[in-house]
Structures are given as C-alpha cells and as structure tokens.
Design a protein around this motif. Structure first.
Motif, mmCIF file in Angstrom:
data_model
loop_
_atom_site.group_PDB
_atom_site.id
_atom_site.type_symbol
_atom_site.label_atom_id
_atom_site.label_comp_id
_atom_site.label_asym_id
_atom_site.label_seq_id
_atom_site.Cartn_x
_atom_site.Cartn_y
_atom_site.Cartn_z
ATOM 1 N N ALA A 78 -3.120 48.115 52.284
ATOM 2 C CA ALA A 78 -2.596 49.401 52.528
ATOM 3 C C ALA A 78 -4.186 49.514 52.842
ATOM 4 N N GLU A 79 -5.257 49.850 52.371
ATOM 5 C CA GLU A 79 -6.252 51.357 52.736
ATOM 6 C C GLU A 79 -6.598 50.408 53.726
ATOM 7 N N GLU A 80 -6.728 49.572 54.569
ATOM 8 C CA GLU A 80 -6.765 49.829 55.851
ATOM 9 C C GLU A 80 -6.235 49.943 56.764
ATOM 10 N N ALA A 81 -5.072 49.601 56.884
ATOM 11 C CA ALA A 81 -4.102 50.607 57.322
ATOM 12 C C ALA A 81 -3.841 51.819 57.297
ATOM 13 N N ARG A 82 -3.867 52.299 56.358
ATOM 14 C CA ARG A 82 -4.057 53.985 55.943
ATOM 15 C C ARG A 82 -5.587 54.814 56.868
ATOM 16 N N ASN A 83 -6.015 54.102 56.754
ATOM 17 C CA ASN A 83 -7.515 54.412 57.328
ATOM 18 C C ASN A 83 -7.430 53.599 58.807
ATOM 19 N N PHE A 84 -6.813 53.073 59.363
ATOM 20 C CA PHE A 84 -6.237 53.074 60.731
ATOM 21 C C PHE A 84 -5.724 54.083 61.603
ATOM 22 N N LEU A 85 -4.524 54.647 60.357
ATOM 23 C CA LEU A 85 -3.570 55.398 61.455
ATOM 24 C C LEU A 85 -4.594 57.080 60.952
ATOM 25 N N GLU A 100 -4.079 44.918 66.279
ATOM 26 C CA GLU A 100 -5.800 44.696 65.648
ATOM 27 C C GLU A 100 -6.080 44.424 63.982
ATOM 28 N N LEU A 101 -5.209 45.303 63.353
ATOM 29 C CA LEU A 101 -5.418 44.489 61.872
ATOM 30 C C LEU A 101 -5.240 42.999 62.033
ATOM 31 N N GLY A 102 -3.606 42.781 62.632
ATOM 32 C CA GLY A 102 -3.171 40.767 61.906
ATOM 33 C C GLY A 102 -1.762 41.983 60.487
ATOM 34 N N LEU A 103 -1.844 42.739 60.665
ATOM 35 C CA LEU A 103 -1.109 42.894 59.611
ATOM 36 C C LEU A 103 0.456 42.408 60.054
ATOM 37 N N GLN A 104 1.583 42.455 58.958
ATOM 38 C CA GLN A 104 2.637 42.602 59.435
ATOM 39 C C GLN A 104 3.534 43.696 58.205
ATOM 40 N N VAL A 105 3.598 44.568 59.246
ATOM 41 C CA VAL A 105 4.210 45.562 59.439
ATOM 42 C C VAL A 105 5.796 45.467 59.120
#
Length: 353
Positions: free
Chosen positions: A332-339, A300-305
């Motif tokens: 990172a803030e975007e990822a934390r908000n999603f989680l 959904e976010l196109g993030l490499q984790v």
C-alpha cells in the motif's frame, strides 16, 4: 459597489456573537466568534445542519437580528448600529429569497413583484418598467396575471427571485431557497441564480444543508457547526481537501465518497494479522484528474487494485474525482507514493482482512 474599507468585502462578519435568552434565566449562544468575509460578486454558501446557526447568521445581514457582540457590515455600513432611515436604506440593498416563497395569495405575479417598489414609494411608471423587466428575466411573462395558487413550486420561487431583485439590491440572500423543490426544479432555480450573479454582478449569500447545492453554484463555502465556522475556503479546495469531520460528513452524500456497507462493516483502524488489504481514498485533482492513473499504476507496479466506489465530476470549470480503492496492505505504501508522485491526494481509511 461601496465595500468595507478595511476588508474590501461586500459582507463581513467580525467576531460576531449572538446569544438568546433561555426560559428560567441565562442564555444560549447561537453564534460564537464568527469571522467571515464575502467578496463582491461571489456566490458564497453557508452550510450547516438544522440548529447550527446559519439562519441567524443570514438574518443579521438585513438587520432582522442584531449581534450581541462583534460587527456585521454590508457595503461598509454597520448593520447592527443602523436604525430608522439608515436601516431601511441597507435593507433596500439586500434582497431576500425564502424557502417557502412568502408570496401574497391575493396578489398576482406582477403585483407580488411590484410590492417592494410600492412600499418604497417608487413612481408607477418606473414600477411598470422594472417589473416587466424582472418578470421577463425569470421567464414568467406568460404568468404575470396568475395568482400563486396557479403556479408550480419552481414558478413561485422564480416570483420570489424577481421580487427580491425589485429594489435593485447589491446583495441577494437565499434562505434554503431550493429545499422545498424537486431536484429538476432545484437545478433550474440554481441556474437562474447563477445567471443573475453573472449578468448583474450581484453578491449572493445562500444558506443550505445540501452540499450538492454548494457544489453546483457556490464559488466559496463556509461550514457552520454549533454556532462556529469550522471550515471555509473556495468550494473546490473544500471539496477536494476537507479537513473538519462535519465537512467530511456533508461530503459523504456526494461525489462517490461513501464506503459500501459490506466494506464499512469490516473496516478496522489497525492492520489485522495475516493477509489484508488497505482501504484508501484517492482525490484526483489538477491536470491529472482525468488521467488513467490506476491503470498505469497497475501496469507499472503489478498491483491488483479493487475499486470500491467513486465518481468524477466538476467544481466550476475544474474536474475532480474521488475513488475508494483497496490494495494489498504489504504494498500500500508503494501505491500511495506512486499516486502522490502524480500530484494526487491519498487518505488511509482502514484495513480489511
């Protein structure tokens, strides 16, 4: 079971302190203002490092140590104030399992289990029936006439459990009962204690320095450090949301929360200049604990984790997991908000260049 009329606890420590005299004068505080309630029918773990005060705390429950201040009650009775017949009655209601078994070498399995009943003057016919039942409960019928030297460590500890149950106690104390055993044998002894807790409704208070033992058996846990309780609560809550550094340190050896050394070496508290990645811990709890949230987030976010370490397991019937990951620091803030929107906890551990 008669319980404390003010707290409803099977065991309660109310502002308990214990000081021991030092050579040359003065004293040293082994326990400092301890307050803790152990509810009837629960298994509560007291975890701490060597010298933290956990053994002293345990010994107060059966009156082997008396508090310098405060009060310890068992089934509503003040242990520290009890003497003579009153103290003997309390001790009959408190069974004890020891780290090094404490069996008499000259007595058989049967005779070791029977010893507390002989001391208390129980009639022979009743001793035979009760010992037979206990030897069967711990699975040692075929070893009843063996001597301790003929037994394995796990078998010796099973004798210790049976002996501790001989007087039909309301409370069972376990003093590092599995620390001298190998992992497989430890698991069988823990399963035996869990069965006893379930079948007899026995309140169990155990001390240990192994967080895995707490995870596998305890419903509640208290962490002791330098004579103080620094954190306590349900085992699930403590494992999924530890607050005190000592608790976090104990948990670092279980549940996949240890950073690989090559990451820990380069980790910084502040974000470095230039391209960097934020390292975070995700604690997966609740209904979404086993959902593929990282895959969903990446899509959904196109993030490499980058997954650095992790594990998913159970505390009681409830799943939880810990994952250590790194993501681009800019996002990172975007990822934390999603989680966190998906009811998962996150914690920033630092940054790597």
């Amino acid at each position: 079971m008669k319980t404390d009329t003010t707290t409803g606890a099977a065991i309660s420590f109310d502002n308990v302190g214990k000081a021991f005299p030092k050579k040359g004068g003065g004293s040293v505080m082994a326990l400092d203002d301890i307050s803790l309630s152990v509810e009837p029918g629960t298994i509560t773990g007291i975890i701490g490092r060597s010298g933290a005060g956990k053994s002293t705390l345990l010994r107060m429950v059966n009156g082997l140590e008396k508090p310098t201040s405060g009060k310890v009650t068992v089934a509503g009775r003040d242990v520290g104030a009890a003497t003579g017949a009153g103290l003997r009655e309390i001790r009959r209601e408190v069974g004890m399992i020891f780290q090094h078994f404490n069996l008499l070498a000259s007595r058989t399995v049967y005779e070791n289990v029977a010893l507390p009943l002989e001391i208390s003057g129980t009639p022979s016919r009743e001793i035979r029936k009760r010992v037979d039942d206990l030897v069967a409960r711990v699975g040692l019928e075929d070893f009843r006439n063996r001597y301790p030297a003929e037994l394995s460590g796990g078998q010796k500890q099973r004798v210790g459990v049976a002996r501790a149950l001989a007087t039909q106690p309301k409370v069972l104390l376990s003093d590092e009962a599995t620390s001298a055993l190998d992992p497989e044998t430890t698991q069988t002894v823990l399963e035996l204690l869990a069965d006893i807790n379930r079948d007899l409704g026995l309140t169990i208070l155990l001390i240990t320095h192994e967080m895995a033992v707490v995870r596998d058996i305890a419903s509640h846990v208290a962490v002791i450090e330098d004579g103080k309780i620094v954190e306590d609560g349900s085992t699930y809550d403590i494992f999924t949301d530890p607050r005190h550094p000592t608790t976090k340190s104990f948990l670092s050896g279980v549940t996949g929360v240890t950073l690989p050394q090559f990451i820990a070496r380069d980790l910084t508290e502040t974000r470095p200049k230039g391209p960097s990645r934020e390292v975070m811990r995700i604690t997966f709890v609740g209904d979404n604990a086993t959902d593929p949230l990282l895959a969903k987030m990446s899509t959904e976010l196109g993030l490499q984790v980058n997954i650095l370490a992790g594990a998913v397991e159970e505390i009681g019937p409830r799943p939880f997991g810990n994952l250590l990951i790194s993501v681009e620091a800019d996002r990172a803030e975007e990822a934390r908000n999603f989680l966190e929107h998906n009811q998962q906890r996150t914690e920033v551990l630092g940054y790597v260049g």
